[in-house]
Design a protein around this motif. Sequence first.
Motif, PDB file in Angstrom:
ATOM      1  N   ALA A   1       7.444  -6.188   5.506  1.00 56.88           N
ATOM      2  CA  ALA A   1       7.951  -5.484   4.322  1.00 56.88           C
ATOM      3  C   ALA A   1       6.818  -5.236   3.330  1.00 56.88           C
ATOM      4  N   HIS A   2       5.899  -6.194   3.238  1.00 52.49           N
ATOM      5  CA  HIS A   2       4.720  -6.009   2.382  1.00 52.49           C
ATOM      6  C   HIS A   2       3.896  -4.818   2.870  1.00 52.49           C
ATOM      7  N   GLU A   3       3.660  -4.758   4.173  1.00 54.90           N
ATOM      8  CA  GLU A   3       2.842  -3.664   4.716  1.00 54.90           C
ATOM      9  C   GLU A   3       3.564  -2.322   4.572  1.00 54.90           C
ATOM     10  N   ILE A   4       4.865  -2.327   4.784  1.00 47.85           N
ATOM     11  CA  ILE A   4       5.651  -1.102   4.602  1.00 47.85           C
ATOM     12  C   ILE A   4       5.598  -0.665   3.141  1.00 47.85           C
ATOM     13  N   GLY A   5       5.534  -1.648   2.232  1.00 50.57           N
ATOM     14  CA  GLY A   5       5.432  -1.343   0.806  1.00 50.57           C
ATOM     15  C   GLY A   5       4.216  -0.507   0.479  1.00 50.57           C
ATOM     16  N   HIS A   6       3.129  -0.718   1.210  1.00 49.16           N
ATOM     17  CA  HIS A   6       1.926   0.096   0.989  1.00 49.16           C
ATOM     18  C   HIS A   6       2.214   1.571   1.268  1.00 49.16           C
ATOM     19  N   TYR A   7       2.999   1.819   2.323  1.00 48.94           N
ATOM     20  CA  TYR A   7       3.346   3.204   2.646  1.00 48.94           C
ATOM     21  C   TYR A   7       4.274   3.785   1.590  1.00 48.94           C
ATOM     22  N   VAL A   8       5.302   3.005   1.231  1.00 49.19           N
ATOM     23  CA  VAL A   8       6.293   3.484   0.273  1.00 49.19           C
ATOM     24  C   VAL A   8       5.651   3.820  -1.069  1.00 49.19           C
ATOM     25  N   LYS A   9       4.704   3.005  -1.490  1.00 50.50           N
ATOM     26  CA  LYS A   9       4.039   3.196  -2.780  1.00 50.50           C
ATOM     27  C   LYS A   9       2.829   4.147  -2.677  1.00 50.50           C
ATOM     28  N   ASN A  10       2.674   4.775  -1.500  1.00 48.26           N
ATOM     29  CA  ASN A  10       1.586   5.746  -1.282  1.00 48.26           C
ATOM     30  C   ASN A  10       0.195   5.148  -1.491  1.00 48.26           C
ATOM     31  N   HIS A  11       0.038   3.867  -1.144  1.00 50.93           N
ATOM     32  CA  HIS A  11      -1.252   3.224  -1.354  1.00 50.93           C
ATOM     33  C   HIS A  11      -2.330   3.769  -0.424  1.00 50.93           C
ATOM     34  N   LEU A  12      -1.931   4.227   0.776  1.00 52.70           N
ATOM     35  CA  LEU A  12      -2.920   4.769   1.708  1.00 52.70           C
ATOM     36  C   LEU A  12      -3.555   6.038   1.137  1.00 52.70           C
ATOM     37  N   LEU A  13      -2.709   6.926   0.607  1.00 48.61           N
ATOM     38  CA  LEU A  13      -3.230   8.156   0.026  1.00 48.61           C
ATOM     39  C   LEU A  13      -3.980   7.881  -1.273  1.00 48.61           C
ATOM     40  N   LYS A  14      -3.453   6.950  -2.066  1.00 44.95           N
ATOM     41  CA  LYS A  14      -4.136   6.593  -3.312  1.00 44.95           C
ATOM     42  C   LYS A  14      -5.507   5.989  -3.022  1.00 44.95           C
ATOM     43  N   SER A  15      -5.581   5.203  -1.963  1.00 49.29           N
ATOM     44  CA  SER A  15      -6.860   4.635  -1.566  1.00 49.29           C
ATOM     45  C   SER A  15      -7.844   5.733  -1.176  1.00 49.29           C
ATOM     46  N   LEU A  16      -7.359   6.724  -0.435  1.00 49.60           N
ATOM     47  CA  LEU A  16      -8.204   7.865  -0.051  1.00 49.60           C
ATOM     48  C   LEU A  16      -8.699   8.603  -1.288  1.00 49.60           C
ATOM     49  N   PHE A  17      -7.806   8.850  -2.234  1.00 46.21           N
ATOM     50  CA  PHE A  17      -8.204   9.546  -3.469  1.00 46.21           C
ATOM     51  C   PHE A  17      -9.208   8.714  -4.258  1.00 46.21           C
ATOM     52  N   GLY A  18      -9.016   7.398  -4.254  1.00 49.47           N
ATOM     53  CA  GLY A  18      -9.949   6.517  -4.953  1.00 49.47           C
ATOM     54  C   GLY A  18     -11.338   6.565  -4.343  1.00 49.47           C
ATOM     55  N   VAL A  19     -11.390   6.551  -3.004  1.00 47.48           N
ATOM     56  CA  VAL A  19     -12.680   6.638  -2.310  1.00 47.48           C
ATOM     57  C   VAL A  19     -13.356   7.973  -2.609  1.00 47.48           C
ATOM     58  N   LEU A  20     -12.569   9.041  -2.607  1.00 49.87           N
ATOM     59  CA  LEU A  20     -13.135  10.361  -2.887  1.00 49.87           C
ATOM     60  C   LEU A  20     -13.637  10.458  -4.325  1.00 49.87           C
ATOM     61  N   ALA A  21     -12.897   9.892  -5.265  1.00 51.40           N
ATOM     62  CA  ALA A  21     -13.335   9.904  -6.658  1.00 51.40           C
ATOM     63  C   ALA A  21     -14.623   9.099  -6.828  1.00 51.40           C
ATOM     64  N   GLY A  22     -14.670   7.915  -6.203  1.00 48.77           N
ATOM     65  CA  GLY A  22     -15.876   7.097  -6.263  1.00 48.77           C
ATOM     66  C   GLY A  22     -17.055   7.776  -5.600  1.00 48.77           C
TER      67      GLY A  22
ATOM     68  N   GLN B   1      -0.452  -6.594  -5.063  1.00 49.18           N
ATOM     69  CA  GLN B   1       0.578  -7.247  -5.862  1.00 49.18           C
ATOM     70  C   GLN B   1       1.855  -6.410  -5.866  1.00 49.18           C
ATOM     71  N   THR B   2       1.692  -5.094  -5.983  1.00 56.72           N
ATOM     72  CA  THR B   2       2.850  -4.201  -5.942  1.00 56.72           C
ATOM     73  C   THR B   2       3.562  -4.291  -4.591  1.00 56.72           C
ATOM     74  N   ALA B   3       2.783  -4.381  -3.513  1.00 54.24           N
ATOM     75  CA  ALA B   3       3.370  -4.503  -2.171  1.00 54.24           C
ATOM     76  C   ALA B   3       4.115  -5.828  -2.025  1.00 54.24           C
ATOM     77  N   ASP B   4       3.562  -6.908  -2.586  1.00 55.93           N
ATOM     78  CA  ASP B   4       4.263  -8.197  -2.585  1.00 55.93           C
ATOM     79  C   ASP B   4       5.586  -8.087  -3.324  1.00 55.93           C
ATOM     80  N   GLU B   5       5.559  -7.462  -4.490  1.00 55.84           N
ATOM     81  CA  GLU B   5       6.779  -7.312  -5.282  1.00 55.84           C
ATOM     82  C   GLU B   5       7.820  -6.487  -4.535  1.00 55.84           C
ATOM     83  N   TYR B   6       7.358  -5.440  -3.848  1.00 52.37           N
ATOM     84  CA  TYR B   6       8.270  -4.609  -3.069  1.00 52.37           C
ATOM     85  C   TYR B   6       8.909  -5.435  -1.949  1.00 52.37           C
ATOM     86  N   ALA B   7       8.089  -6.215  -1.246  1.00 51.57           N
ATOM     87  CA  ALA B   7       8.607  -7.019  -0.134  1.00 51.57           C
ATOM     88  C   ALA B   7       9.606  -8.060  -0.627  1.00 51.57           C
ATOM     89  N   LEU B   8       9.329  -8.672  -1.773  1.00 54.08           N
ATOM     90  CA  LEU B   8      10.263  -9.653  -2.338  1.00 54.08           C
ATOM     91  C   LEU B   8      11.581  -8.985  -2.715  1.00 54.08           C
TER      92      LEU B   8
END
Length: 408
Positions: A270-291, A352-359
Amino acid sequence: MRKKFLMWSAIIYTTYALGVLLYLVVLSDPGVPGDVQGSASDPSTFLKAGEREEIQEYATYRHLLYLLTLPVEWLIYTGLLVFGLARALKKAALYKLPLYVFFLSGLVWVLTLPISYMGRRLSLSYDVSVEPLSKWLQDHLISFSLDTLMMIIAALVLYRLIRISAERWWLYAWLLLVPFLTFFMYIQPVLIDPLYNEFDRLSDAQLEDSILSLADGSGVPADRVYVVDKSEETNALNAYVNGIGDNLRIVLWDTTLRSLEEEEVLFIMAHEIGHYVKNHLLKSLFGVLAGSFVGLYLLYRLLPVILHRFGRAFRIKGVGDIASLPLILLLVSILSFVAQPVGMAVSRQAEQTADEYALEVTGNPDAAIGAFHEMIRHGKSDVHPPTLIKYLRYGHPTMFERIKKAEE
């Protein structure tokens, strides 16, 4: 200049090493705060005294190895420049860029391999790693080959852009980076990851249905759960969701599957699924591109300044001279390190957001706490690491923080 480099490198590194020892061995307090003693986040409540001592000892050695070897790559690149070896490598490569990159990459790989081996020996001695030497070498050779191939492609493109536009090469390089990183995220689960490990479908149909029900309820487009054979490498536990589009994969380490109860596995997933739900994969990509945008611009600004001051001593004719590659790699490494605390802070927030989602989804904080306890026990995880280590290395909240959050 060479004598000064050797003298000042020795003085600065010795001072740095003494500071690291003082910080980790004397000044850092590995204990948890007094107000949580006796709670589920206190290691004394779920670990035996011998286990606590072993974990703390392993953590201290691991942190020491990281901090003491952190400047090694910078010293290698700087030494290549100061002693004129960057130019010598260029001649040895017959002025051919792909061959030059291969020689440079191979030299750095050979010089840093003992550090990787020390890390392996440390993990083996504390029963975290179980990886045979042959598998360890195989994985390192695969990584070397992939890294070198990508560096050759990047160098060919970069120096071509520098010749085309001395003022805009950094921007054109960034624009090309956008589709490349997106494509890499797409192919990684199906082309890159299988080079290191074998992936099979989860054989427990009931557990797979439970995980896919979680995924379906969260809008994750997955029709199967994969298990990766990490038990031939490590006793640590993990799981992840990676990839984009139709290459998205939900992956469980087999060590996690064997060591946790079903409810604990469901929390981890559920924690790992939370990353998808919260769009963390895409946000991570955008963060890398911005950096990368900021980093490439800084690289564009710094290179001429440094070469104006030291170009003759380094025997580098200009930014477009392929002998400047060690300087580029040095600056990229330093800029990445400077940006690391920011990246780690963003990552900790996402975790932390993914943990909260899983809980929220599982409604089972006991399963979360049980999973964290086992992750600590099997991976010899530092429950309450020193502050500096947390900000430099921890892409997750500390185990102390995660367990405390679950209790709350």
